[in-house]
Design a protein around this motif. Structure first.
Motif, short mmCIF file in Angstrom:
data_model
loop_
_atom_site.label_atom_id
_atom_site.label_comp_id
_atom_site.label_asym_id
_atom_site.label_seq_id
_atom_site.Cartn_x
_atom_site.Cartn_y
_atom_site.Cartn_z
N ILE A 161 -3.91 15.57 -1.38
CA ILE A 161 -3.65 16.65 -0.51
C ILE A 161 -2.37 17.41 -1.06
O ILE A 161 -2.09 18.80 -0.90
CB ILE A 161 -2.85 16.24 0.76
N TYR A 162 -1.34 17.34 -1.54
CA TYR A 162 -0.18 17.93 -1.89
C TYR A 162 -0.03 18.47 -3.65
O TYR A 162 0.83 17.47 -4.53
CB TYR A 162 1.25 17.67 -1.47
N THR A 163 -1.30 18.83 -4.31
CA THR A 163 -1.29 18.46 -5.61
C THR A 163 -0.66 19.09 -6.96
O THR A 163 -0.22 18.80 -7.88
CB THR A 163 -2.51 19.18 -5.78
N ASP A 164 0.07 19.80 -6.13
CA ASP A 164 1.60 20.64 -7.05
C ASP A 164 3.01 20.27 -6.80
O ASP A 164 3.95 20.83 -6.77
CB ASP A 164 1.23 22.21 -6.45
N MET A 165 2.75 18.93 -6.17
CA MET A 165 4.36 17.92 -6.16
C MET A 165 4.82 18.06 -7.45
O MET A 165 4.61 17.51 -8.00
CB MET A 165 3.91 16.61 -4.99
N SER A 166 6.43 18.33 -6.59
CA SER A 166 7.25 17.47 -7.62
C SER A 166 7.52 16.95 -7.78
O SER A 166 7.36 16.50 -7.13
CB SER A 166 8.16 19.32 -7.61
N ALA A 167 8.22 16.39 -9.22
CA ALA A 167 9.17 14.52 -8.81
C ALA A 167 10.04 14.97 -7.73
O ALA A 167 10.13 13.91 -7.68
CB ALA A 167 9.07 14.75 -10.31
N LYS A 168 11.35 15.91 -7.39
CA LYS A 168 12.14 15.90 -6.25
C LYS A 168 11.11 15.99 -5.34
O LYS A 168 11.67 14.62 -4.27
CB LYS A 168 12.21 17.40 -6.56
N VAL A 169 9.76 16.74 -4.91
CA VAL A 169 9.23 16.06 -3.45
C VAL A 169 8.83 15.15 -3.14
O VAL A 169 8.30 14.89 -2.51
CB VAL A 169 8.31 17.34 -3.51
N GLU A 170 8.04 14.07 -4.27
CA GLU A 170 7.32 13.19 -4.45
C GLU A 170 8.91 12.16 -3.91
O GLU A 170 8.06 11.46 -3.03
CB GLU A 170 7.15 12.51 -6.16
N HIS A 171 9.28 12.48 -4.59
CA HIS A 171 10.84 11.03 -4.76
C HIS A 171 11.27 11.34 -2.67
O HIS A 171 11.67 10.09 -2.25
CB HIS A 171 11.97 11.11 -5.18
N LYS A 172 11.26 12.45 -1.76
CA LYS A 172 11.37 12.95 -0.93
C LYS A 172 10.49 12.18 0.25
O LYS A 172 10.46 11.06 0.91
CB LYS A 172 11.55 13.86 -0.43
N TYR A 173 8.86 12.14 -0.58
CA TYR A 173 7.61 11.51 -0.02
C TYR A 173 8.16 9.97 -0.17
O TYR A 173 7.37 8.75 1.11
CB TYR A 173 6.48 11.91 -0.42
N GLY A 174 7.91 9.84 -1.06
CA GLY A 174 7.75 8.47 -1.56
C GLY A 174 9.20 7.32 -0.57
O GLY A 174 9.06 6.44 -0.01
N ASP A 175 10.55 8.45 -0.13
CA ASP A 175 11.35 7.77 0.19
C ASP A 175 11.10 7.45 2.29
O ASP A 175 11.29 6.35 2.27
CB ASP A 175 12.69 8.63 0.39
N ALA A 176 10.21 8.54 2.26
CA ALA A 176 10.11 8.29 4.12
C ALA A 176 9.43 7.58 4.01
O ALA A 176 8.91 6.73 5.07
CB ALA A 176 9.48 9.83 3.79
N VAL A 177 8.51 7.07 3.21
CA VAL A 177 7.11 6.17 3.73
C VAL A 177 7.11 5.39 3.49
O VAL A 177 7.14 4.29 4.38
CB VAL A 177 5.80 6.52 2.70
N MET A 223 1.31 -1.36 -0.21
CA MET A 223 0.20 0.41 -0.07
C MET A 223 1.17 1.04 -0.06
O MET A 223 0.20 2.06 -0.32
CB MET A 223 -1.03 0.30 1.77
N SER A 224 2.51 1.29 -0.52
CA SER A 224 3.12 2.28 -0.16
C SER A 224 2.63 3.13 -1.35
O SER A 224 3.03 4.05 -0.96
CB SER A 224 5.02 1.70 0.14
N ASP A 225 2.69 2.58 -2.10
CA ASP A 225 2.77 3.64 -3.61
C ASP A 225 1.34 4.59 -3.77
O ASP A 225 0.90 5.85 -4.03
CB ASP A 225 2.19 2.85 -4.85
N ASN A 226 0.44 3.65 -2.52
CA ASN A 226 -0.80 4.16 -2.68
C ASN A 226 -1.23 5.77 -1.43
O ASN A 226 -1.57 6.88 -2.41
CB ASN A 226 -2.09 3.47 -2.49
N VAL A 227 -0.64 5.30 -0.82
CA VAL A 227 -0.79 6.21 -0.02
C VAL A 227 0.81 7.23 -0.39
O VAL A 227 -0.71 8.91 -0.02
CB VAL A 227 0.82 5.65 0.97
N VAL A 228 1.54 7.19 -1.07
CA VAL A 228 2.52 9.06 -1.52
C VAL A 228 1.59 8.78 -3.10
O VAL A 228 0.85 10.84 -3.12
CB VAL A 228 3.74 8.32 -2.66
N ASP A 229 0.81 8.46 -3.88
CA ASP A 229 -0.39 8.88 -4.46
C ASP A 229 -1.19 9.49 -3.43
O ASP A 229 -1.62 10.48 -4.38
CB ASP A 229 -0.62 8.05 -5.68
#
Length: 367
Positions: free
Chosen positions: A182-198, A170-176
């Motif tokens: 929630i964070y509709t303007d998330m850049s690829a860099k920020v998404e990578h940070k969130y993905g790493d943390a989750v 479910m980790s990908d679903n959470v990041v999506d």
């Protein structure tokens, strides 16, 4: 019209509860206990159990001068584990006025695990606070208590319920969800940070929290939502706890020597010639759980990168450190770790009662 329909449904539900409660012929109320009613000839009838939630369900109030809420929340969890498996029980939130998100995920996990294989009927008694009732509904806790099957469709909801899962499915679903809802303007860099943390948080559960369990038993629970300009995410597991597993890391002895040199020298003097892996078993008697959690968050202090995983949840710390108002909590066994981005200095605390498993929570401010 919609509100009238909701009120009508609630009235019917409350009336149903009242009828069932009358059938129980309860004579008195004992907090967190089981009452047996006796038949006219002294034969014991079926036990009718009510599990009472405390007024404040919270894990944050653990300091000595205001630890009552924490202690009562821990006792509530114990009551759930002990009594929810029995036939015909109520979970009574009628006196509850406050529920924190970190605590509700722990209560949810206790209900889910205690309900495995149970028979009989369980029902919820609602709070007098509509705010508390809303939390119970949005988290799916009320449906879980009643025995409903919980399914997830995170791409079609605006508020994430508590997610229960194993492994990384479910980790990908959470990041999506974070990106799309929630964070509709998330850049690829920020998404990578969130993905790493989750991903790191979930991977740590699978790698360390349940050392003696099969993969399908390595359960975790996650909650994620916003509070104003704050993004809140917490993940919880009921594993053995960080203090039990950090001593197994290959870098741990070097970290212990660096962090607590005097305790290290004393232990070496008392145990000459003993192998390192045996010495690590003695360390928990030297330092407390909150100190062990603090060491786990620092990770390998030697700079040799002896172990990629278990390196102090570096992705989560980086996310908290780099965002305004970032806050990280780690509860595990008898200790707490807290890092506040404003203060920039970790704090560790001892708990008045043991916490079941590990909860990692991080708050960051949205742009």
């Amino acid at each position: 019209m919609k509100k009238l329909g909701i009120d009508k449904d609630r009235s019917r539900h409350r009336a149903g509860i009242a009828r069932w409660m009358n059938e129980q012929a309860r004579k008195f109320r004992v907090y967190g206990n089981v009452s047996n009613s006796q038949g006219s000839r002294g034969h014991s009838k079926d036990r009718r159990i009510k599990i009472y939630a405390p007024p404040i369900i919270s894990i944050y109030d653990f300091n000595a001068e205001r630890s009552d809420a924490f202690k009562r929340t821990m006792r509530f969890l114990t009551d759930i584990k002990k009594d929810f498996k029995n036939k015909n029980c109520f979970v009574d939130f009628s006196e509850t006025v406050t529920v924190t998100a970190a605590a509700i995920i722990v209560v949810y996990a206790a209900i889910e695990q205690a309900g495995i294989g149970r028979k009989g009927k369980a029902e919820i008694i609602w709070s007098k606070s509509e705010r508390v009732n809303r939390q119970l509904r949005l988290s799916n806790l009320s449906r879980l208590i009643r025995g409903h099957k919980i399914s997830y469709a995170l791409d079609s909801v605006s508020h994430m319920p508590i997610v229960s899962s194993v492994g990384g499915e479910m980790s990908d679903n959470v990041v999506d969800f974070i990106q799309n809802r929630i964070y509709t303007d998330m850049s690829a860099k920020v998404e990578h940070k969130y993905g790493d943390a989750v991903s790191e948080t979930i991977n740590n559960v699978g790698s360390h929290a349940y050392p003696q369990s099969n993969d399908e038993e390595k359960k975790w629970w996650l909650i994620c939502h916003t509070m104003g300009k704050k993004l809140y995410l917490a993940i919880y597991d009921t594993g053995v706890g960080i203090p039990k597993t950090v001593v197994e890391r290959r870098w741990f002895m070097e970290a212990f020597k660096f962090t607590y040199p005097q305790a290290f020298q004393e232990m070496m003097a008392e145990n000459p010639g003993k192998e390192t892996h045996l010495l690590t078993r003695l360390i928990p008697a030297r330092i407390s759980d909150h100190e062990l959690i603090g060491m786990s968050m620092k990770g390998d202090v030697s700079g040799t990168k002896k172990e990629k995983r278990g390196q102090g949840s570096k992705s989560i710390l980086a996310l908290v450190e780099e965002t305004s108002g970032g806050l990280l909590w780690v509860f595990s066994n008898n200790g707490v770790y807290r890092f506040d981005q404003v203060i920039k200095k970790p704090e560790i605390y001892s708990l008045p009662m043991s916490f079941p498993g590990t909860l990692v929570q991080w708050n960051i401010e949205l742009p």
